[in-house]
Design an enzyme around this catalytic site. Structure first.
Site, PDB file in Angstrom:
ATOM      1  N   TYR A 247       0.846  -1.193   0.000  1.00 15.92           N
ATOM      2  CA  TYR A 247       0.000   0.000   0.000  1.00 15.92           C
ATOM      3  C   TYR A 247       0.879   1.240   0.000  1.00 15.92           C
ATOM      4  O   TYR A 247       1.854   1.315   0.759  1.00 15.92           O
ATOM      5  CB  TYR A 247      -0.904   0.015   1.246  1.00 15.92           C
ATOM      6  CG  TYR A 247      -1.747   1.256   1.327  1.00 15.92           C
ATOM      7  CD1 TYR A 247      -3.012   1.294   0.768  1.00 15.92           C
ATOM      8  CD2 TYR A 247      -1.250   2.421   1.931  1.00 15.92           C
ATOM      9  CE1 TYR A 247      -3.785   2.446   0.805  1.00 15.92           C
ATOM     10  CE2 TYR A 247      -2.012   3.583   1.978  1.00 15.92           C
ATOM     11  CZ  TYR A 247      -3.277   3.591   1.411  1.00 15.92           C
ATOM     12  OH  TYR A 247      -4.029   4.742   1.445  1.00 15.92           O
TER      13      TYR A 247
ATOM     14  N   GLU B 177      -3.511   7.502  -4.318  1.00 18.22           N
ATOM     15  CA  GLU B 177      -3.458   6.223  -3.609  1.00 18.22           C
ATOM     16  C   GLU B 177      -3.155   5.087  -4.583  1.00 18.22           C
ATOM     17  O   GLU B 177      -3.855   4.921  -5.584  1.00 18.22           O
ATOM     18  CB  GLU B 177      -4.794   5.965  -2.911  1.00 18.22           C
ATOM     19  CG  GLU B 177      -4.770   4.730  -2.026  1.00 18.22           C
ATOM     20  CD  GLU B 177      -6.119   4.495  -1.343  1.00 18.22           C
ATOM     21  OE1 GLU B 177      -7.136   4.363  -2.041  1.00 18.22           O
ATOM     22  OE2 GLU B 177      -6.140   4.457  -0.097  1.00 18.22           O
TER      23      GLU B 177
END
Ligand code: ADP
Ligand code: MG
Length: 397
Positions: free
Chosen positions: A119, A207
């Site tokens: 992530y 993101e």
């Protein structure tokens, strides 16, 4: 303003980020042609909607057994079959709400051999007033869950805007992600490139979930979600062109034409208020008395009659609105202008639901007189508390 994954990837590719080859398409026939151009043998068919969690989502029309909104395919035929099944149908994910979103575009992408899913995101960390990277080895799942269950697996690293991403930043982020070999080398160009894109394009969020380490040891941006700071759009014509209004709430688009601060919500009491603080307080007090607001709406200071009329029309156009509360504390905003706007709007669109009006401040007497003499069935209120009680009672009876 949000954009689609494929648009975000094209933008990041321009900054040198490693992304897979892919083609956005609108029909199953196009899907076939698109796949034929990709290297294969693994393809991915990805729904393009402005919401995450697509992989674990379900298509309403395909029932409980529905496969998700991101599908692997092993041949051009499989790509086409999946595209036929997905296009035009409604994808419900954790982020779309129960109504879901219609899938009108797909992104046909080259499949990657994944070793690890990580992530990575960039956002503005308000506590330190700087852009910050947030990284975790736990990619592919929602970061909220990681934050709740294993917060020690997340590293937040703020970047000094005067120097940008330095070697120490890259090393700290790479350590947190346990990057080695080729992946660690890739990070040296990727992290500064992502930072550059974030800053230059005035992003509010970038993101990458997941960022992957492939079996060949290299990094790849496998998913990308980008939202831009709406207040900076005026200086990014290229970004404005990426807007897909079919993904946005129609009422919000209409409101943006009149420069109204409007956000659609799930409740049934429509609110017209001046000032963001008073709008928040109005929403709170509606909840306190047991009901839910249908929207946040700040008509602003010094709004014109036209703006107030537009605002009132937007509120009444929402079929879930079962009552309207106009709550104005007029300082710069004059109560008579509000009254005239409300009456003009009601004359045009009618009034099918109870309307409570609380006016206070500049020209309040003239405002009340305009409403009293209009012949409209308006419930007047003396203060915020009284107004909230009255509209909740009217809606619930
Ligand atoms: P979402 O976050 O909306 O579910 P993602 O793009 O993150 O969508 O895809 C979900 C999952 O699908 C990823 O975590 C990854 O495991 C897999 N996936 C996505 N794109 C590819 C690809 N190009 N090659 C292989 N697997 C992929
Ligand atoms: Mg994802």
């Amino acid at each position: 303003m949000n954009i689609h994954e494929y648009q975000a990837k094209a933008l990041l590719k321009g900054y040198g980020a490693p992304v897979a080859e892919g083609v956005p398409i609108f029909s199953a026939d196009e899907a076939r042609d698109a796949a034929a151009k990709l290297p294969g043998p693994l393809f991915v068919v990805k729904s393009q909607i402005h919401a995450g969690g697509r992989g674990k989502g379900k298509f309403t029309e395909l029932g409980e057994g529905s496969k998700g909104g991101v599908r692997l395919a092993k041949s051009v035929d499989e790509v086409e079959a999946n595209a036929r099944e997905m296009l035009g149908n409604t994808l419900v994910t954790k982020q779309t709400g129960p109504a879901g979103k219609q899938v009108n575009r797909l992104y046909i992408e080259d499949g990657a051999d994944i070793d690890r899913e990580l992530y990575l995101s960039l956002l503005v960390d308000r506590t330190v007033g700087r852009p910050a990277f947030v990284v975790s080895t736990e990619g592919g799942m929602d970061i909220e869950t990681v934050a709740a269950e294993t917060p020690d697996k997340i590293l937040t690293r703020a970047i000094d805007p005067s120097t940008g991403v330095g070697d120490e930043d890259v090393a700290a982020l790479s350590d947190a992600l346990k990057l080695e070999g080729a992946a660690r080398e890739d990070a040296k160009t990727l992290f500064p490139a992502l930072y550059k894109a974030f800053v230059e394009k005035d992003m509010a969020l970038l993101e990458v979930n997941p960022l992957i380490v492939m079996e060949n040891g290299h990094l790849r941006v496998l998913d990308a979600k980008v939202s831009f700071d709406g207040n900076a759009l005026f200086r990014h014509d290229d970004v404005k062109e990426l807007r897909d209004t079919s993904e946005e709430d129609e009422k919000e688009i209409e409101a943006s034409k009149y420069d109204l601060a409007y956000v659609a919500l799930d409740g049934n009491i429509g609110c017209m208020v001046n000032g963001a603080g008073l709008a928040m307080a109005t929403m709170d007090i509606i909840k306190l008395y047991g009901a839910e607001p249908a929207n946040f709406l700040d008509v602003g200071g010094g709004a014109s009659k036209e703006k107030v009329t537009a605002a009132f029309k937007i509120i009444t156009a929402d079929p879930s609105v079962k009552g309207i509360l106009v709550n104005i504390f007029g300082g710069i905003m004059r109560c008579d202008v509000i009254a005239e706007g409300v009456i003009a709007a009601v004359k045009e669109v009618g009034l099918q639901v109870p309307l409570v009006v609380r006016l206070e401040g500049t020209n309040v007497e003239i405002g009340k007189k305009i409403i009293d003499e209009s012949g409209l069935n308006v419930i007047s209120a003396d203060d915020l508390d009284d107004a909230a009680k009255k509209i909740v009672a009217a809606v619930q009876s």
